[in-house]
Each structure stands twice: as structure tokens, then as C-alpha cells.
Design a protein around this motif. Sequence first.
Motif, PDB file in Angstrom:
ATOM      1  N   ARG A  82      10.551  43.493  16.955  1.00  0.00           N
ATOM      2  CA  ARG A  82      11.828  43.939  16.032  1.00  0.00           C
ATOM      3  C   ARG A  82      12.753  42.831  16.420  1.00  0.00           C
ATOM      4  NH1 ARG A  82      12.988  49.473  19.932  1.00  0.00           N
ATOM      5  NH2 ARG A  82      11.790  48.274  21.624  1.00  0.00           N
ATOM      6  N   THR A  83      13.594  42.734  15.585  1.00  0.00           N
ATOM      7  CA  THR A  83      14.565  41.727  16.222  1.00  0.00           C
ATOM      8  C   THR A  83      16.043  42.463  15.466  1.00  0.00           C
ATOM      9  OG1 THR A  83      13.305  39.738  15.395  1.00  0.00           O
ATOM     10  CG2 THR A  83      15.070  39.357  15.003  1.00  0.00           C
ATOM     11  N   PHE A  84      16.344  41.411  17.030  1.00  0.00           N
ATOM     12  CA  PHE A  84      17.238  42.384  17.036  1.00  0.00           C
ATOM     13  C   PHE A  84      18.843  41.248  16.765  1.00  0.00           C
ATOM     14  CE2 PHE A  84      16.207  44.341  20.724  1.00  0.00           C
ATOM     15  CZ  PHE A  84      15.646  45.510  20.367  1.00  0.00           C
ATOM     16  N   THR A  85      20.009  41.176  15.365  1.00  0.00           N
ATOM     17  CA  THR A  85      20.474  40.781  14.589  1.00  0.00           C
ATOM     18  C   THR A  85      21.717  40.350  15.780  1.00  0.00           C
ATOM     19  OG1 THR A  85      22.257  42.430  13.632  1.00  0.00           O
ATOM     20  CG2 THR A  85      20.476  41.086  12.940  1.00  0.00           C
ATOM     21  N   PRO A  86      22.345  38.479  15.893  1.00  0.00           N
ATOM     22  CA  PRO A  86      23.447  38.708  16.764  1.00  0.00           C
ATOM     23  C   PRO A  86      24.607  38.745  16.953  1.00  0.00           C
ATOM     24  CG  PRO A  86      22.639  36.195  15.364  1.00  0.00           C
ATOM     25  CD  PRO A  86      22.453  37.661  14.983  1.00  0.00           C
ATOM     26  N   ASP A  87      24.910  39.674  15.851  1.00  0.00           N
ATOM     27  CA  ASP A  87      26.198  40.394  16.030  1.00  0.00           C
ATOM     28  C   ASP A  87      26.654  41.219  16.366  1.00  0.00           C
ATOM     29  OD1 ASP A  87      24.865  41.282  13.722  1.00  0.00           O
ATOM     30  OD2 ASP A  87      26.535  41.060  12.006  1.00  0.00           O
ATOM     31  N   LYS A  88      25.364  42.866  16.990  1.00  0.00           N
ATOM     32  CA  LYS A  88      25.543  43.747  16.774  1.00  0.00           C
ATOM     33  C   LYS A  88      25.088  43.882  18.686  1.00  0.00           C
ATOM     34  CE  LYS A  88      24.443  45.815  12.344  1.00  0.00           C
ATOM     35  NZ  LYS A  88      24.170  46.923  11.862  1.00  0.00           N
ATOM     36  N   PRO A  89      25.857  44.204  19.035  1.00  0.00           N
ATOM     37  CA  PRO A  89      25.680  44.766  20.747  1.00  0.00           C
ATOM     38  C   PRO A  89      24.002  45.568  20.874  1.00  0.00           C
ATOM     39  CG  PRO A  89      27.817  45.561  20.275  1.00  0.00           C
ATOM     40  CD  PRO A  89      27.445  44.683  18.937  1.00  0.00           C
TER      41      PRO A  89
END
Length: 285
Positions: A82-89
Motif C-alpha cells: 500500500r502507498t499512502f499519499t503525502p497530503d493525507k494524515p
Amino acid sequence: ADGKDGCAGFVYEKGKRKESPNPALYGVRARKSYFLVGDAMICLGAGIENLTPDVPGTIRTTIDQPEWRGGITVTPARADARTFTPDKPQKHRLNPGKMGDIAVEHSGISYTILANQTKGVVELVAETKPTDWVARHGGNKRRQDLPKEVPVFRLGIDHGDKPAGSTYGYVVQPLGKQPIPAEVVANTPEFQAIATPNGDLIQAIIFSPKATLKVGKLRLRVNAPAALMLRRQNGQATLTVADLTQDPDRKELLVETDLPGASPLRIPLPTKPNCGKAAQHQWAY
């Protein structure tokens, strides 16, 4: 250390204080070791205990807590990446027991939590937090340019509120440096050790002189708590040792091993003011 690789270890157990703003800090015991092989740092913990179970709080091992920079990728051995975007906590709790080894990538660093060494839940948090610079350092009273909030990335292991003999294991590497160059061969309160797959390099932190280090056919014991590193290459063996207790009265370390030409070894140790520095012994085998 031998100029190329190295290891270190210590017993985490803060002495109690009569007046403390955080009494929970003084009720934790653990054995911790750090093994540096090439570009990798292998971190082990064992014997994690809550000595003050009446004090509320959870025992955690912090893997890292840097500034949150960019995206985060999580790759479990037994689940989809899974990859989490940098703009969301982000706030996640990951179970190594179900997911296997968990690799987390952030800001050029890879963290691999070793499932078979870790008792607890992996916590991953990326969020923006308000700051309190003066509480961190009184000199910040004179600063007017410090941000009022900062993005923080936190990665750690939650051992629960009453761990008894809990453990952890994780590896920190620059991105692109996998596979991990060594394997864990022991992670107990008595000793912690790693070895390269071919056995050419063995590192150990031995807290108890009653323990016997076993790696393949090798058997090794020492007469005092010690950090040691055995390197075997081209028929030459180099044993690097250090006195963990930094005892000024200890003049030598006795090493018993079944290596050819090496039993017993009496290795002179550095004295004042260099107690705890490494000493070396070399021989052909």
C-alpha cells in the motif's frame, strides 16, 4: 567495531527518581542491541518488561520519528503493498503475526520489521502536530522564527501495557540496499546475535557469561558480558571484543570456542581511560 562493521548493546533500565514528571519512564527494562553490517542496521530487543504495572501507560519501542516528508509505502510479506499519499494524515496498526515481515519506505529509508522477532503491533502515524519549542529547550525563548506546527512521521511497536519478556527486531537500510545482509540467530535477555548467511561474519552482544552462542557448528562462550565480532576470511579469523561493563579491574576476556587453534583465548582488554574500547585477536584456522 573493526573499522568496517560493528555492534553495540546495553541494558535499558533507568534508575528510579523520587520526583519525576513522568514516572513511567523509570519502570521499563529491556536488553537492546544494534548490529551494523555494511549499510544495514539490525536492531534487536528482548526481555522487555513493565516493572511498574500499576502506572497507566503502554510500553512502546520507537523505530524512528523524523519529519514527515513525502509518500509512505508499506509492503507486508503476506499482504498487498500500500502507498499512502503525502497530503493525507495516516494512522495504521499493522500485525506482523498475520502479515509477516513488514517493509516501510519513507524519505529514502527502508524499515523492515521482522515478524518472527516482534511481539506487538506496528504503529505507523503521519500527521501534523503543534509544537512546544520552549519545553524542548529553554534557549528557544529567544527564537521567533520557529514553526507553530510540524509534519511528523512516527514508526514504532506497541508491546501493550504489561509486557513480560516481549521482543522486537527490525532493520534500517537506505532504499535499494535489500536484501538484508544478515540473519538473527539469537534474541534473548541472555544474548543477541546475528550472522551473515555464509557465516563469515558473526556479531553478538552477550549479557550473561553463562550463555553459549551457537551458530551452525560454532560454539562460543565468554567469562564476562561482552560485545564481540568474529570475521572469517581466506583462512584468517579475527575476533574483536569489548567489555560491556567497562570494568577497570577486568584485564582480559576469556573466550572458549571450538574453532581450530582458538581455545581458550585470553584477549587483553584496554585499561583506563579506555575501558570498553575494542581489542582484537587474529589467527589462522
